[in-house]
Design a protein around this motif. Structure first.
Motif, PDB file in Angstrom:
ATOM      1  N   GLN A   2       0.848  -1.182   0.000  1.00 46.61           N
ATOM      2  CA  GLN A   2       0.000   0.000   0.000  1.00 46.61           C
ATOM      3  C   GLN A   2       0.885   1.233   0.000  1.00 46.61           C
ATOM      4  O   GLN A   2       1.731   1.386   0.883  1.00 46.61           O
ATOM      5  CB  GLN A   2      -0.920   0.015   1.213  1.00 46.61           C
ATOM      6  CG  GLN A   2      -1.968  -1.071   1.163  1.00 46.61           C
ATOM      7  CD  GLN A   2      -2.909  -0.947   2.342  1.00 46.61           C
ATOM      8  OE1 GLN A   2      -2.506  -1.197   3.465  1.00 46.61           O
ATOM      9  NE2 GLN A   2      -4.136  -0.575   2.062  1.00 46.61           N
ATOM     10  N   GLN A  26       0.553   6.616   6.912  1.00 49.30           N
ATOM     11  CA  GLN A  26       0.333   5.174   7.003  1.00 49.30           C
ATOM     12  C   GLN A  26      -0.545   4.885   8.210  1.00 49.30           C
ATOM     13  O   GLN A  26      -0.503   5.590   9.208  1.00 49.30           O
ATOM     14  CB  GLN A  26       1.660   4.409   7.136  1.00 49.30           C
ATOM     15  CG  GLN A  26       2.545   4.445   5.906  1.00 49.30           C
ATOM     16  CD  GLN A  26       1.978   3.618   4.779  1.00 49.30           C
ATOM     17  OE1 GLN A  26       1.423   2.543   4.982  1.00 49.30           O
ATOM     18  NE2 GLN A  26       2.096   4.115   3.564  1.00 49.30           N
ATOM     19  N   GLY A  27      -1.308   3.802   8.124  1.00 50.73           N
ATOM     20  CA  GLY A  27      -2.136   3.371   9.245  1.00 50.73           C
ATOM     21  C   GLY A  27      -3.435   4.129   9.356  1.00 50.73           C
ATOM     22  O   GLY A  27      -3.753   5.010   8.558  1.00 50.73           O
ATOM     23  N   LYS A  28      -4.217   3.731  10.355  1.00 54.67           N
ATOM     24  CA  LYS A  28      -5.561   4.275  10.592  1.00 54.67           C
ATOM     25  C   LYS A  28      -6.351   4.252   9.288  1.00 54.67           C
ATOM     26  O   LYS A  28      -6.436   3.219   8.652  1.00 54.67           O
ATOM     27  CB  LYS A  28      -5.482   5.638  11.251  1.00 54.67           C
ATOM     28  CG  LYS A  28      -4.804   5.578  12.611  1.00 54.67           C
ATOM     29  CD  LYS A  28      -5.396   6.555  13.546  1.00 54.67           C
ATOM     30  CE  LYS A  28      -4.757   6.373  14.914  1.00 54.67           C
ATOM     31  NZ  LYS A  28      -5.543   6.926  15.947  1.00 54.67           N
ATOM     32  N   GLU A  29      -6.913   5.397   8.855  1.00 54.45           N
ATOM     33  CA  GLU A  29      -7.722   5.400   7.634  1.00 54.45           C
ATOM     34  C   GLU A  29      -6.875   5.420   6.357  1.00 54.45           C
ATOM     35  O   GLU A  29      -7.409   5.233   5.264  1.00 54.45           O
ATOM     36  CB  GLU A  29      -8.705   6.573   7.633  1.00 54.45           C
ATOM     37  CG  GLU A  29      -8.082   7.937   7.457  1.00 54.45           C
ATOM     38  CD  GLU A  29      -7.432   8.511   8.704  1.00 54.45           C
ATOM     39  OE1 GLU A  29      -6.772   9.550   8.572  1.00 54.45           O
ATOM     40  OE2 GLU A  29      -7.570   7.932   9.807  1.00 54.45           O
ATOM     41  N   THR A  31      -4.032   3.385   5.478  1.00 54.55           N
ATOM     42  CA  THR A  31      -3.652   2.056   4.996  1.00 54.55           C
ATOM     43  C   THR A  31      -4.062   1.013   6.034  1.00 54.55           C
ATOM     44  O   THR A  31      -4.455   1.355   7.148  1.00 54.55           O
ATOM     45  CB  THR A  31      -2.129   1.935   4.754  1.00 54.55           C
ATOM     46  OG1 THR A  31      -1.436   2.204   5.971  1.00 54.55           O
ATOM     47  CG2 THR A  31      -1.641   2.899   3.673  1.00 54.55           C
ATOM     48  N   ALA A  32      -3.923  -0.243   5.678  1.00 58.47           N
ATOM     49  CA  ALA A  32      -4.374  -1.333   6.550  1.00 58.47           C
ATOM     50  C   ALA A  32      -3.354  -1.745   7.603  1.00 58.47           C
ATOM     51  O   ALA A  32      -3.433  -2.826   8.150  1.00 58.47           O
ATOM     52  CB  ALA A  32      -4.753  -2.541   5.693  1.00 58.47           C
ATOM     53  N   THR A  33      -2.418  -0.889   7.911  1.00 56.39           N
ATOM     54  CA  THR A  33      -1.434  -1.191   8.943  1.00 56.39           C
ATOM     55  C   THR A  33      -2.145  -1.458  10.264  1.00 56.39           C
ATOM     56  O   THR A  33      -3.025  -0.697  10.667  1.00 56.39           O
ATOM     57  CB  THR A  33      -0.466  -0.007   9.117  1.00 56.39           C
ATOM     58  OG1 THR A  33       0.115   0.277   7.855  1.00 56.39           O
ATOM     59  CG2 THR A  33       0.613  -0.296  10.118  1.00 56.39           C
ATOM     60  N   ASP A  34      -1.770  -2.535  10.959  1.00 54.37           N
ATOM     61  CA  ASP A  34      -2.491  -2.875  12.184  1.00 54.37           C
ATOM     62  C   ASP A  34      -1.662  -2.742  13.456  1.00 54.37           C
ATOM     63  O   ASP A  34      -2.149  -3.034  14.538  1.00 54.37           O
ATOM     64  CB  ASP A  34      -3.083  -4.275  12.083  1.00 54.37           C
ATOM     65  CG  ASP A  34      -2.041  -5.354  11.869  1.00 54.37           C
ATOM     66  OD1 ASP A  34      -0.843  -5.027  11.766  1.00 54.37           O
ATOM     67  OD2 ASP A  34      -2.419  -6.527  11.800  1.00 54.37           O
ATOM     68  N   TRP A  37       0.983   3.649  13.261  1.00 57.84           N
ATOM     69  CA  TRP A  37       0.604   4.616  12.249  1.00 57.84           C
ATOM     70  C   TRP A  37       1.664   5.700  12.202  1.00 57.84           C
ATOM     71  O   TRP A  37       2.394   5.921  13.174  1.00 57.84           O
ATOM     72  CB  TRP A  37      -0.799   5.163  12.449  1.00 57.84           C
ATOM     73  CG  TRP A  37      -1.040   6.020  13.644  1.00 57.84           C
ATOM     74  CD1 TRP A  37      -1.405   5.593  14.900  1.00 57.84           C
ATOM     75  CD2 TRP A  37      -0.967   7.445  13.707  1.00 57.84           C
ATOM     76  NE1 TRP A  37      -1.567   6.671  15.721  1.00 57.84           N
ATOM     77  CE2 TRP A  37      -1.302   7.827  15.019  1.00 57.84           C
ATOM     78  CE3 TRP A  37      -0.667   8.438  12.783  1.00 57.84           C
ATOM     79  CZ2 TRP A  37      -1.329   9.154  15.435  1.00 57.84           C
ATOM     80  CZ3 TRP A  37      -0.696   9.765  13.191  1.00 57.84           C
ATOM     81  CH2 TRP A  37      -1.026  10.100  14.503  1.00 57.84           C
ATOM     82  N   THR A 110      -1.090   1.758  17.012  1.00 60.82           N
ATOM     83  CA  THR A 110      -2.499   2.047  16.758  1.00 60.82           C
ATOM     84  C   THR A 110      -3.316   1.796  18.016  1.00 60.82           C
ATOM     85  O   THR A 110      -2.903   1.162  18.928  1.00 60.82           O
ATOM     86  CB  THR A 110      -3.047   1.149  15.630  1.00 60.82           C
ATOM     87  OG1 THR A 110      -2.748  -0.198  15.914  1.00 60.82           O
ATOM     88  CG2 THR A 110      -2.461   1.555  14.318  1.00 60.82           C
TER      89      THR A 110
END
Length: 110
Positions: A2, A26-29, A31-34, A37, A110
């Motif tokens: 992503q 990156q992250g949160k809304e 990308t799909a980083t879990d 962020w 996150t």
């Protein structure tokens, strides 16, 4: 994979951030980083945050200009590519005390 292009990064509002513009990379809304962020904040001259703690650790990296990081116990001015880690619960304030804009990356869970 992503990819977030800087030109397409979405701004977000951060409470108690003054004369700052924040982008989610990156992250949160974004990308799909879990696990983490990444945000990029641009501080105008005099831009700042309130002295406030977070429940999770934070890592800051200055990418342009100078940013002073203040805690209850100390203050340090970071230059380009200088970084610092703040422990969970450690209150911090960011301040741009110069007459030039500054930019800082933030990485946190996150």
């Amino acid at each position: 994979m992503q990819v977030t292009r800087y030109s397409e990064a979405k701004p977000y509002e951060a409470p108690e951030h003054y004369d700052m513009r924040c982008l989610r990379l990156q992250g949160k809304e974004a990308t799909a980083t879990d696990t983490i962020w990444i945000g990029l904040s641009h501080l105008l001259p005099g831009g700042r945050t309130s002295l406030k703690a977070a429940a999770v650790e934070k890592i800051y990296i200055v990418v342009a200009g100078e940013v002073t990081v203040e805690t209850v116990d100390a203050a340090v001015t970071l230059g380009v590519l200088d970084s610092c880690r703040l422990a969970p619960g450690e209150a911090r304030a960011l301040v741009n005390r110069t007459n030039a804009p500054a930019s800082i990356l933030l990485a946190m869970p996150t």
